[in-house]
Design a protein around this motif. Sequence first.
Motif, short mmCIF file in Angstrom:
data_model
loop_
_atom_site.label_atom_id
_atom_site.label_comp_id
_atom_site.label_asym_id
_atom_site.label_seq_id
_atom_site.Cartn_x
_atom_site.Cartn_y
_atom_site.Cartn_z
N LEU A 26 3.14 -41.33 105.67
CA LEU A 26 2.11 -41.75 104.72
C LEU A 26 1.06 -42.60 105.41
CD1 LEU A 26 1.43 -41.51 101.72
CD2 LEU A 26 2.71 -43.63 101.32
N ALA A 27 1.48 -43.50 106.29
CA ALA A 27 0.52 -44.33 107.02
C ALA A 27 -0.40 -43.46 107.86
CB ALA A 27 1.27 -45.33 107.90
N GLU A 28 0.14 -42.47 108.56
CA GLU A 28 -0.71 -41.59 109.35
C GLU A 28 -1.66 -40.81 108.47
OE1 GLU A 28 -0.60 -37.75 112.39
OE2 GLU A 28 1.30 -38.71 111.81
N ALA A 29 -1.15 -40.30 107.35
CA ALA A 29 -1.99 -39.52 106.45
C ALA A 29 -3.15 -40.34 105.90
CB ALA A 29 -1.15 -38.96 105.30
N MET A 30 -2.94 -41.66 105.74
CA MET A 30 -3.98 -42.55 105.23
C MET A 30 -4.79 -43.19 106.36
SD MET A 30 -4.16 -42.61 101.90
CE MET A 30 -4.96 -44.15 101.51
N ASP A 31 -4.51 -42.79 107.60
CA ASP A 31 -5.25 -43.28 108.77
C ASP A 31 -5.05 -44.77 109.02
OD1 ASP A 31 -6.40 -40.77 109.48
OD2 ASP A 31 -7.86 -41.02 107.87
N LEU B 104 -1.12 -50.41 105.76
CA LEU B 104 -1.46 -49.66 104.55
C LEU B 104 -1.20 -50.51 103.31
CD1 LEU B 104 -1.98 -47.16 102.75
CD2 LEU B 104 0.36 -46.43 103.25
N ILE B 105 -0.06 -51.17 103.26
CA ILE B 105 0.31 -51.96 102.09
C ILE B 105 -0.65 -53.14 101.90
CG2 ILE B 105 2.10 -53.43 101.08
CD1 ILE B 105 2.60 -50.41 100.93
N THR C 233 -3.88 -53.27 102.59
CA THR C 233 -5.09 -52.74 101.95
C THR C 233 -4.81 -52.32 100.51
OG1 THR C 233 -5.93 -51.98 104.08
CG2 THR C 233 -6.90 -50.99 102.11
N LEU C 234 -3.66 -51.69 100.30
CA LEU C 234 -3.29 -51.28 98.94
C LEU C 234 -3.24 -52.49 98.01
CD1 LEU C 234 -2.15 -49.36 96.78
CD2 LEU C 234 0.11 -49.70 97.79
N ASP C 235 -2.60 -53.57 98.47
CA ASP C 235 -2.48 -54.75 97.63
C ASP C 235 -3.84 -55.37 97.30
OD1 ASP C 235 0.23 -54.49 97.48
OD2 ASP C 235 0.69 -55.96 99.05
N LYS C 236 -4.76 -55.32 98.25
CA LYS C 236 -6.11 -55.84 97.97
C LYS C 236 -6.75 -55.07 96.83
CE LYS C 236 -7.13 -57.61 102.63
NZ LYS C 236 -7.98 -57.41 103.85
N HIS C 237 -6.65 -53.75 96.90
CA HIS C 237 -7.24 -52.93 95.83
C HIS C 237 -6.53 -53.18 94.50
CE1 HIS C 237 -10.16 -50.61 98.06
NE2 HIS C 237 -9.27 -50.25 98.95
N ARG C 238 -5.20 -53.23 94.53
CA ARG C 238 -4.47 -53.41 93.28
C ARG C 238 -4.74 -54.77 92.66
NH1 ARG C 238 1.58 -50.96 94.21
NH2 ARG C 238 1.76 -51.54 92.02
N ASN C 239 -4.90 -55.79 93.48
CA ASN C 239 -5.21 -57.12 92.95
C ASN C 239 -6.57 -57.14 92.25
OD1 ASN C 239 -2.80 -58.20 93.86
ND2 ASN C 239 -3.65 -58.93 95.80
N LYS C 240 -7.54 -56.43 92.82
CA LYS C 240 -8.86 -56.37 92.19
C LYS C 240 -8.79 -55.62 90.87
CE LYS C 240 -11.49 -56.63 96.53
NZ LYS C 240 -12.35 -55.89 97.48
N VAL C 241 -8.06 -54.52 90.84
CA VAL C 241 -7.93 -53.75 89.60
C VAL C 241 -7.25 -54.62 88.54
CG1 VAL C 241 -6.80 -51.77 88.51
CG2 VAL C 241 -7.88 -51.52 90.76
N THR C 242 -6.19 -55.30 88.92
CA THR C 242 -5.47 -56.15 87.96
C THR C 242 -6.38 -57.24 87.42
OG1 THR C 242 -3.32 -55.76 88.98
CG2 THR C 242 -3.56 -57.78 87.71
#
Length: 897
Positions: free
Chosen positions: A379-384, A391-392, A394-403
């Motif tokens: 998954l990490a490779e697929a997401m570059d 990966l996590i 960056t994911l958490d940054k996006h999820r925190n903003k959405v929340t």
Amino acid sequence: MSNPALDRVARCSRFGRHLLAAQPQLAEAVAGQLGQAFSREAMQAFLDEPPCADEAALHQRVRQLRQQVWLVVTARDLAGSADLAEVTGAYSTLAEVCIAAALAFHHAALAARHGEPRDEQGRPQQMVVVGMGKLGGGELNVSSDIDLIYLYPDEGDTAADDPATPIRSISNHEFFIRLGRKLAAALSEATADGYVFRVDLRLRPWGESGPFAMGFAMLEDYLVAQGRPWERYAWIKARPLTGERHDELAQIVRPFVFRKYLDFGAFAAIRDLHVQIQREVARREMAHNVKLGPGGIREIEFTAQVFQLIRGGQIATLQQRPTLRVLDELVKSGLMTGEARQELVAAYDFLRRLEHRIQYLDDAQTQLLPDDAESQAMLAEAMDFSDYAALIVTLDKHRNKVTRHFEQMFAAPQTDQNSHPLTAVCCGTADAATTHALLENAGYDDPLRVLATLDTLRQNTARLAESTQLMLNALLPPALEVIGSQPDPAATLERFSALVQAVARRSTYLALLAEYPAALRQLVRLLAASPWAAQMITRQPQLLDELIAPQHLMSVPDWTQLATQLHDELDAHPGDTEAQMDALRRFKHVQTLRLLAQDVAGRLTLEALSDHLSYLADTLLNETLTRCWAGLKTRHRDEPRFSVIGYGKLGGKELGYASDLDLVFLYDDADERAQETYARLAQRINTWLGTLTPAGMLYETDLRLRPDGASGLLVSSTEAFRDYQLHHAWLWEHQALTRARFVCGDAAIGESFEALRREVLCIPRDSEKLREEVLAMREKMHAGHVNDTDLFDLKHDSGGIVDVEFCVQYLVLRHCPAHPELADNVGNIALLLRAGAAGLVPPELAQAAADAYRELRRQQHAIKLSGAEYARVPPPAVETIREAVKALWARVMDAAS
């Protein structure tokens, strides 16, 4: 020879690796397609040739197509060649062409045995397959199921085209149920070639207990009588994929989803739905679900869709299906900041791409982050990303903003006010001494007046529905607290009470104020500042809607963008005069409220406010002219050679909230039908402006400044207007020209008018005669506005606003030949300063008079806003200001200048 794109598929997808190993010919089959998106035409061609001989061949063909689409889209996505729109679009298109192909095949097979389904008039019927959810929005996942609802227009029975053909007739209902079962099997049954899409039919009316297919009439009956709040949310994205009579279906669904009035109960409905989802997430330990977990895709969708449910009935552009398009429209409509949209769009793109890569792993319908090291590395490779940990992060940054955005939108209101200290006052359960003490402590110095207001409110809302009464009971204590902090809390409470009584039976407004404490505070500020504002909001309570977006309420209007928005809104009601007139009025109310909020907050100078109110009038006049011309039954040209000229406060850009419009209509058209046509146009414009509709009146108008006044023609040709101004006009009409301007219509006429205006103002004049005529006109105005009080009238008394205006008009008419810069319509303050710079009056006197004029207008505005009929103050309060104006008058008017 290996293909880099397919090699990456094999590294990032176990399913892709197995597919390529099991069917090595697929790599060769798709190699030539990797350079471009998989088009609808290519999919259709694959299904069409050769024709499918039987059901087994159909099943195999659609599954083989799915394999090719999966491989091409996955390869392009992982290689960075396909953006999110291409991926979701390809799978949505795949679903559409497979549904259409399977439906056509099985419809023909069933019709061969039972005949064509027909209505009572013998017209053929076709199944309308409605795509719901992401299929409806054209946003389908890589490994998604598809939510479908099967409909058909009319009841009836099947019949053969040739009555001699032997068939076994069945009802349309039975025919389409059988067809629906065949369609679901064609797509979802697992064969040696896999499946195409899992089909979910549970969103249909009555869910799993409801009929597989139903007629439009049954659907309508269900939505009207039994449709539940969550079904409104579900039907937002509904899109008919097959069949006919889609407009008829839209007429059934649209009123259910998009309510005519604001619906803030949608907040509670979506909040409850989200709570249910979160409980399920917690129960099943799905916190790492990128769709349903905190800060996931569903929260972005809910954030967009709640606005659609609340406002989609009024803002047609919100009746969109794709989530990203809705976010764009929310910004255009001022309901979301550009920054919020940018963060949500970035998060949505990241989360959807991550979702797809999770599904690429095993072609599984899942949004759960993997917990094994191999999958995490893939998954990490697929997401570059260099590794899974990055990966996590960056994911958490996006999820925190959405929340953060989601919680700002859906934070639950405080519905239990039992602990609020003022609850006992509102419910009448405290003794008199305690009640008085509580009210005095809250800022009220006249408790008896407050209690009388609350008693009247209770009496007039006693018969509300229980749920509405509970909402009102929850709203009153915090409202009473906020109102108590205002300068005149008792009067503000009376205005609030009048508003609540006016809107109480439409509980959505109470829900708004309960959902948005900030909106309640903003409302109270407006009610406290102005009884005029209170009356406006009470008469047009839909304006409460504007209070929930403070960032837009307080933003500087972009009149170019707002004009486009208004034009688009009117375009949504072609040929509907009543709807267009109401839309114009709603637009005016909304923009006026926004300016009022900024005015009350001290964010606008009076000059800036007047400019904005003038731009608002210009925008409305321009759109009114356009629509009135389009509505004329007989026109001799496509575009009118016609213009609207503004005089008075509109011309001088000094409009107030309740100003009327002084208008003159000009045309430049040699056609023999011009006079009659443009007279009808002017009458129509005046009717559109002045007609009182449920949304109120747009503007009162005054057309008496046209040549020959009320006895003159309603419209004038530019030639006749020129002749009148140069040879027949009274001096006061030339005074009026000092603040006249082109507003809208034919720009060439506007240029002609401006040239004539400057020519007239620059005519050499006898200074003594000019002074005498201006003084005579000033005396006439004095006589018409007698002030028999001891107070000073800021506008009409000597040393007031009108004196400054007459001095400026005299200076312009007297000195324009030598100082043509005075002909510019730049306002009285700027013209005074120009006169000072030119030495026509001492510069320090010009500055003092300009400051006095500004202050007089500011005080006049404040007094009018407070509800007073006349702008009058004690003379000592404006003594210094008055002296500056009197000095200007003495310098300019008491002797020939």
